[in-house]
Motif scaffolding. Structure first.
Motif, mmCIF file in Angstrom:
data_model
loop_
_atom_site.group_PDB
_atom_site.id
_atom_site.type_symbol
_atom_site.label_atom_id
_atom_site.label_comp_id
_atom_site.label_asym_id
_atom_site.label_seq_id
_atom_site.Cartn_x
_atom_site.Cartn_y
_atom_site.Cartn_z
ATOM 1 N N ASN A 127 -14.159 -3.170 2.823
ATOM 2 C CA ASN A 127 -14.984 -2.102 2.268
ATOM 3 C C ASN A 127 -14.626 -1.769 0.820
ATOM 4 O OD1 ASN A 127 -16.349 -1.399 4.897
ATOM 5 N ND2 ASN A 127 -14.225 -1.012 5.444
ATOM 6 N N ALA A 128 -14.514 -2.812 0.004
ATOM 7 C CA ALA A 128 -14.148 -2.600 -1.400
ATOM 8 C C ALA A 128 -15.175 -1.727 -2.119
ATOM 9 C CB ALA A 128 -14.027 -3.949 -2.115
ATOM 10 N N ARG A 129 -16.434 -1.824 -1.721
ATOM 11 C CA ARG A 129 -17.468 -1.013 -2.373
ATOM 12 C C ARG A 129 -17.227 0.468 -2.133
ATOM 13 N NH1 ARG A 129 -22.300 1.452 -1.191
ATOM 14 N NH2 ARG A 129 -23.880 1.433 -2.847
ATOM 15 N N TRP A 130 -16.857 0.822 -0.905
ATOM 16 C CA TRP A 130 -16.624 2.232 -0.598
ATOM 17 C C TRP A 130 -15.386 2.744 -1.335
ATOM 18 C CZ3 TRP A 130 -13.584 6.038 1.538
ATOM 19 C CH2 TRP A 130 -14.249 7.202 1.958
ATOM 20 N N VAL A 131 -14.334 1.922 -1.408
ATOM 21 C CA VAL A 131 -13.133 2.300 -2.153
ATOM 22 C C VAL A 131 -13.481 2.501 -3.623
ATOM 23 C CG1 VAL A 131 -10.839 1.536 -2.893
ATOM 24 C CG2 VAL A 131 -11.585 1.134 -0.551
ATOM 25 N N ALA A 132 -14.304 1.598 -4.173
ATOM 26 C CA ALA A 132 -14.708 1.723 -5.571
ATOM 27 C C ALA A 132 -15.491 3.013 -5.816
ATOM 28 C CB ALA A 132 -15.542 0.514 -5.988
ATOM 29 N N LEU A 133 -16.377 3.340 -4.898
ATOM 30 C CA LEU A 133 -17.136 4.593 -5.023
ATOM 31 C C LEU A 133 -16.208 5.800 -5.033
ATOM 32 C CD1 LEU A 133 -20.217 3.984 -2.693
ATOM 33 C CD2 LEU A 133 -20.315 4.568 -5.119
ATOM 34 N N LEU B 48 -14.472 6.039 -8.377
ATOM 35 C CA LEU B 48 -15.372 6.551 -9.416
ATOM 36 C C LEU B 48 -15.619 8.045 -9.264
ATOM 37 C CD1 LEU B 48 -17.981 3.645 -9.599
ATOM 38 C CD2 LEU B 48 -16.326 4.284 -11.360
ATOM 39 N N GLU B 49 -15.540 8.531 -8.029
ATOM 40 C CA GLU B 49 -15.751 9.957 -7.785
ATOM 41 C C GLU B 49 -14.461 10.760 -7.908
ATOM 42 O OE1 GLU B 49 -17.919 10.708 -4.215
ATOM 43 O OE2 GLU B 49 -19.482 9.255 -4.697
ATOM 44 N N GLY B 50 -13.363 10.072 -8.261
ATOM 45 C CA GLY B 50 -12.115 10.782 -8.520
ATOM 46 C C GLY B 50 -11.327 11.172 -7.291
ATOM 47 N N ASP B 51 -11.439 10.401 -6.214
ATOM 48 C CA ASP B 51 -10.674 10.682 -4.997
ATOM 49 C C ASP B 51 -9.191 10.448 -5.281
ATOM 50 O OD1 ASP B 51 -9.345 10.438 -2.473
ATOM 51 O OD2 ASP B 51 -11.277 10.073 -1.502
ATOM 52 N N GLN B 52 -8.430 11.536 -5.410
ATOM 53 C CA GLN B 52 -7.037 11.431 -5.837
ATOM 54 C C GLN B 52 -6.186 10.665 -4.835
ATOM 55 O OE1 GLN B 52 -6.221 12.547 -8.975
ATOM 56 N NE2 GLN B 52 -4.406 11.295 -8.588
ATOM 57 N N ARG B 53 -6.500 10.791 -3.552
ATOM 58 C CA ARG B 53 -5.734 10.071 -2.524
ATOM 59 C C ARG B 53 -5.869 8.561 -2.722
ATOM 60 N NH1 ARG B 53 -2.799 7.576 0.341
ATOM 61 N NH2 ARG B 53 -2.734 7.526 2.608
ATOM 62 N N ILE B 54 -7.085 8.080 -2.981
ATOM 63 C CA ILE B 54 -7.300 6.646 -3.197
ATOM 64 C C ILE B 54 -6.691 6.211 -4.526
ATOM 65 C CG2 ILE B 54 -9.056 4.866 -3.538
ATOM 66 C CD1 ILE B 54 -8.868 5.629 -0.685
ATOM 67 N N ILE B 55 -6.824 7.048 -5.551
ATOM 68 C CA ILE B 55 -6.239 6.730 -6.857
ATOM 69 C C ILE B 55 -4.724 6.566 -6.734
ATOM 70 C CG2 ILE B 55 -5.788 7.637 -9.176
ATOM 71 C CD1 ILE B 55 -8.552 9.014 -9.015
ATOM 72 N N ASP B 56 -4.078 7.519 -6.054
ATOM 73 C CA ASP B 56 -2.618 7.454 -5.888
ATOM 74 C C ASP B 56 -2.212 6.236 -5.073
ATOM 75 O OD1 ASP B 56 -2.419 9.798 -7.310
ATOM 76 O OD2 ASP B 56 -2.201 11.086 -5.549
ATOM 77 N N ALA B 57 -3.007 5.915 -4.022
ATOM 78 C CA ALA B 57 -2.690 4.759 -3.189
ATOM 79 C C ALA B 57 -2.803 3.460 -3.986
ATOM 80 C CB ALA B 57 -3.615 4.718 -1.977
ATOM 81 N N ARG C 35 -2.404 3.192 -7.361
ATOM 82 C CA ARG C 35 -1.326 3.164 -8.363
ATOM 83 C C ARG C 35 0.033 2.848 -7.746
ATOM 84 N NH1 ARG C 35 -3.083 8.598 -11.805
ATOM 85 N NH2 ARG C 35 -4.594 7.557 -13.189
ATOM 86 N N SER C 36 0.283 3.356 -6.560
ATOM 87 C CA SER C 36 1.594 3.185 -5.930
ATOM 88 C C SER C 36 1.730 1.857 -5.194
ATOM 89 C CB SER C 36 1.847 4.338 -4.953
ATOM 90 O OG SER C 36 0.960 4.263 -3.839
ATOM 91 N N GLY C 37 0.617 1.175 -4.992
ATOM 92 C CA GLY C 37 0.644 -0.050 -4.209
ATOM 93 C C GLY C 37 0.405 0.176 -2.738
ATOM 94 N N GLU C 38 0.272 1.468 -2.331
ATOM 95 C CA GLU C 38 0.057 1.782 -0.921
ATOM 96 C C GLU C 38 -1.259 1.217 -0.415
ATOM 97 O OE1 GLU C 38 -0.299 5.672 2.063
ATOM 98 O OE2 GLU C 38 -0.170 5.948 -0.118
ATOM 99 N N LEU C 39 -2.229 1.075 -1.304
ATOM 100 C CA LEU C 39 -3.532 0.538 -0.894
ATOM 101 C C LEU C 39 -3.360 -0.851 -0.300
ATOM 102 C CD1 LEU C 39 -6.577 1.250 -0.901
ATOM 103 C CD2 LEU C 39 -6.754 0.044 -3.072
ATOM 104 N N GLY C 40 -2.505 -1.661 -0.925
ATOM 105 C CA GLY C 40 -2.239 -2.994 -0.409
ATOM 106 C C GLY C 40 -1.516 -2.958 0.928
ATOM 107 N N GLU C 41 -0.614 -1.993 1.085
ATOM 108 C CA GLU C 41 0.118 -1.861 2.346
ATOM 109 C C GLU C 41 -0.817 -1.430 3.472
ATOM 110 O OE1 GLU C 41 3.226 0.882 1.625
ATOM 111 O OE2 GLU C 41 4.183 -0.324 0.053
ATOM 112 N N LEU C 42 -1.757 -0.536 3.138
ATOM 113 C CA LEU C 42 -2.675 -0.038 4.162
ATOM 114 C C LEU C 42 -3.543 -1.160 4.711
ATOM 115 C CD1 LEU C 42 -3.784 3.344 2.551
ATOM 116 C CD2 LEU C 42 -2.569 3.089 4.706
ATOM 117 N N HIS C 43 -4.181 -1.925 3.817
ATOM 118 C CA HIS C 43 -5.079 -2.962 4.325
ATOM 119 C C HIS C 43 -4.321 -4.198 4.756
ATOM 120 C CE1 HIS C 43 -5.093 -6.128 1.224
ATOM 121 N NE2 HIS C 43 -5.040 -5.191 0.322
ATOM 122 N N GLY C 44 -3.018 -4.244 4.467
ATOM 123 C CA GLY C 44 -2.216 -5.390 4.881
ATOM 124 C C GLY C 44 -1.685 -5.266 6.282
ATOM 125 N N GLU C 45 -1.990 -4.174 6.971
ATOM 126 C CA GLU C 45 -1.541 -3.993 8.339
ATOM 127 C C GLU C 45 -2.205 -5.013 9.250
ATOM 128 O OE1 GLU C 45 -0.804 0.842 8.233
ATOM 129 O OE2 GLU C 45 -2.471 -0.019 9.340
#
Length: 270
Positions: free
Chosen positions: A230-236, A239-248, A250-260
């Motif tokens: 769901n890269a499109r939803w993450v991108a949206l 763009l809307e400034g979702d701080q949780r996704i932005i922080d994930a 920047r920290s690399g957590e985004l990769g850890e989340l989808h790497g489960e």
């Protein structure tokens, strides 16, 4: 034991046959499919969960959170299902722990089917969450619950037209009376096994500038995380400034989340 007591004991037994359903309670090892159960608060979501699993109460907390987590299992059509009851939420925009947990499980937990329980008496209010879920997943079923209350208020819902508009099965139920549960199970099984192919409605109408920015960001996300669902939803959300996704991100957590591991494997981990 009286006949009434015997019948009640049978109905509440964790392994109880109802049509083609075997309720498994918490016996959920080695499941074939993982089901996420989402919905607004007070839609009867817990009643649907209990109707499917035979549980009256089996809850713990999400890892690292104080938010209650409920899981159970059932067998239908020879397939073993694990069902995860997500926190009741009005949105997936991550303004609270409940929303963050529901959003992250749907986005990164990769459930095989998401069942959205909606209140038939307040359908317009529930559509917000339904449409957000359909932005994330291609495999969903809408459980249109509390149909008896809707009829009592003189409300009529054309579930066939709604299903056509949303692009996913819409099943009317009265879960507290077990009405519509067989049809709900059939729809879940058909979506999980691929015999029913959902074509969910997605929000369209982005401006050319937004579409250009969105496509660029999606390409960059996929370059960084090729397996990101769901890269499109993450991108949206970025763009809307979702701080949780932005922080994930920047920290690399985004990769850890989808790497489960895929949901069916993660589900068996305590």
């Amino acid at each position: 034991m009286s006949q009434t007591s015997t019948a009640h004991a049978c109905e509440t037994c964790p392994i109880h046959h109802a049509g083609n359903l075997i309720r498994m309670g918490i016996k959920i090892d080695n499941c074939d499919f993982v089901i996420a159960l989402a919905g607004n608060p007070n839609t009867g979501k817990s009643t649907v969960f209990n109707a499917l699993t035979g549980l009256r109460q089996h809850t713990g907390n999400w890892p690292g959170k104080t938010v209650t987590r409920a899981e159970g299992g059932f067998i239908y059509n020879k397939h073993r299902y694990k069902i995860v009851d997500l926190p009741g939420t009005y949105s997936l925009l991550s303004t609270s722990n409940d929303e963050e947990i529901a959003r992250d499980f749907l986005l990164f937990g990769r459930p095989d089917v998401t069942v959205v329980v909606a209140d038939a008496t307040r359908l317009e209010r529930n559509l917000n969450l339904i449409l957000q879920v359909l932005e994330i997943t291609d495999r969903a079923v809408v459980c249109l619950n509390l149909m008896d209350e809707a009829r009592r208020h003189g409300l009529q819902v054309d579930e066939r037209r709604l299903s056509k508009e949303l692009g996913v099965p819409v099943i009317p139920t009265v879960a507290r009376r077990n009405q519509g549960i067989d049809e709900l199970l059939r729809a879940i099984d058909e979506v999980a096994t691929g015999s029913y192919r959902c074509r969910p409605r997605r929000i369209q109408g982005e401006s050319p500038a937004l579409r250009k920015a969105l496509n660029l960001l999606v390409r960059k996300l996929r370059a960084l995380h090729p397996e990101l669902p769901n890269a499109r939803w993450v991108a949206l959300r970025l763009l809307e400034g979702d701080q949780r996704i932005i922080d994930a991100l920047r920290s690399g957590e985004l990769g850890e989340l989808h790497g489960e591991q895929p949901a069916a494997s993660v589900a068996s981990v305590g």
